[in-house]
Design a protein around this motif. Sequence first.
Motif, PDB file in Angstrom:
ATOM      1  N   GLY A  94       0.772  -1.227   0.000  1.00 27.59           N
ATOM      2  CA  GLY A  94       0.000   0.000   0.000  1.00 27.59           C
ATOM      3  C   GLY A  94       0.806   1.281   0.000  1.00 27.59           C
ATOM      4  O   GLY A  94       1.977   1.313  -0.361  1.00 27.59           O
ATOM      5  N   ASP A  95       0.127   2.339   0.419  1.00 29.30           N
ATOM      6  CA  ASP A  95       0.636   3.706   0.365  1.00 29.30           C
ATOM      7  C   ASP A  95       1.679   3.940   1.467  1.00 29.30           C
ATOM      8  O   ASP A  95       1.380   3.793   2.648  1.00 29.30           O
ATOM      9  N   SER A  96       2.896   4.331   1.064  1.00 31.64           N
ATOM     10  CA  SER A  96       3.958   4.541   2.055  1.00 31.64           C
ATOM     11  C   SER A  96       3.645   5.721   2.958  1.00 31.64           C
ATOM     12  O   SER A  96       4.080   5.767   4.108  1.00 31.64           O
ATOM     13  N   GLU A  97       2.875   6.703   2.461  1.00 30.13           N
ATOM     14  CA  GLU A  97       2.514   7.856   3.290  1.00 30.13           C
ATOM     15  C   GLU A  97       1.616   7.427   4.446  1.00 30.13           C
ATOM     16  O   GLU A  97       1.789   7.865   5.587  1.00 30.13           O
ATOM     17  N   VAL A  98       0.648   6.555   4.152  1.00 29.13           N
ATOM     18  CA  VAL A  98      -0.229   6.028   5.196  1.00 29.13           C
ATOM     19  C   VAL A  98       0.584   5.216   6.194  1.00 29.13           C
ATOM     20  O   VAL A  98       0.407   5.326   7.413  1.00 29.13           O
ATOM     21  N   GLU A  99       1.503   4.390   5.681  1.00 24.51           N
ATOM     22  CA  GLU A  99       2.345   3.577   6.549  1.00 24.51           C
ATOM     23  C   GLU A  99       3.148   4.446   7.506  1.00 24.51           C
ATOM     24  O   GLU A  99       3.185   4.202   8.715  1.00 24.51           O
TER      25      GLU A  99
END
Length: 407
Positions: A94-99
């Motif tokens: 998924g999205d690295s920003e969310v992670e």
Amino acid sequence: MENAAVANVLRGEGYRYCHTNLAEAGIYYKYYQEGFHIVMAVDLSGGNRFSVQQYRSMEEHAMDLFYHPQGRLGDFPDGFPVYHVEMLTLLIGGDSEVERKLCAECRNVWVYQPQSGRLLIYENQPGDFFDLRRALEQGVGGGGTGETSWHGTGTGGAGETSWHGAGTGGRRQTPLHGAGAGGWGATPRQGTGAAYASAQNTAKNRLGILWKNIRAEYVTIALVVVNVITYLVLEWLGDTTNGFFMAEHGAMYPDFIRINHEWWRIITAGFLHFGAVHLVNNMVILYCMGSRLERVTGHLKYFLIYLVSLIGAGLLSYGMMLRTGDYAVSAGASGAIFGVIGGFLWIVILHRGRFEQITTRGIMMMIVLTIYYGFSSAGIDNWGHIGGLLAGFSATVILYHRNRQKY
């Protein structure tokens, strides 16, 4: 949602799968020493994006399910006690920003990248979860590099640490050489420069965690600071154990309100204390209970609960003094603190009798014993305590509503 590689590892470690109504999340659990170890696997590979608040709501409901599994967890027998629940969240793809956001602001969160077979553990996260890290490295690493990487954010690096990207958006990555499906390998020894860089990174990490804690409970910290500064200023000006001096500087006395209409004393009295012992006792309890309530309700609601409790304590104290004719100079934050305790009582009740290791029985015992001690001792404003307790409980009932999502 089940990721095949993760599911195989967890089942091999004795975890069982719990079906939920969340399409993007699956929960694995095992009963261990009168408690549960649970892993919530969240699939971000399909473009799922959610906020920290949404994640915490999912976490809250998962914890509640396993603290009260009877009748809700199909194969769990009645009569088995549950005294603790330990939870790890595994973000898959998924999205690295969310992670990064979840790992920065939440606890016990790891990241698994299925394309590379890499397990990512950020600096502020635990390095292991009941020996599950090694199992995940060995089990899911076969599809890729099999490495575990430590990630953080910063502006530069040194020694053996490399930075990807520039500025504050960069990420630090330090592979554990030889780790993966084949097992553990030896990490090369660091020279003086690398050891110094490691010490710097550790210091930055600790400062980062401290700053996150301050941001999470800054209202409580501000209240403690204001009380302490007020005490120090008054102690410098005179004697804080003298009733006349305290009344002169903002403490509550019925005639000042009844005759002079100085209603502001209801609030100012809550920030004054009779001596250092009175101050320290109140501030310790305020920080311990207030910081927890603030994390649950949020900053604004917590401040409103505290303010309503302080006013409720002062009003009931004032009213009872007028009724009984037993006038006294009254001051202290304990009425508002009782309101914080009353607010937390509602939180525990709403979570079916247990929240963060605090039970309804435990908090009720604390309230009863404290009030009993107050009525059996001299010089304690018991009606102020009761007024704060009732006001804080009522305010929290109105302001705090738990999401009613079911598993």
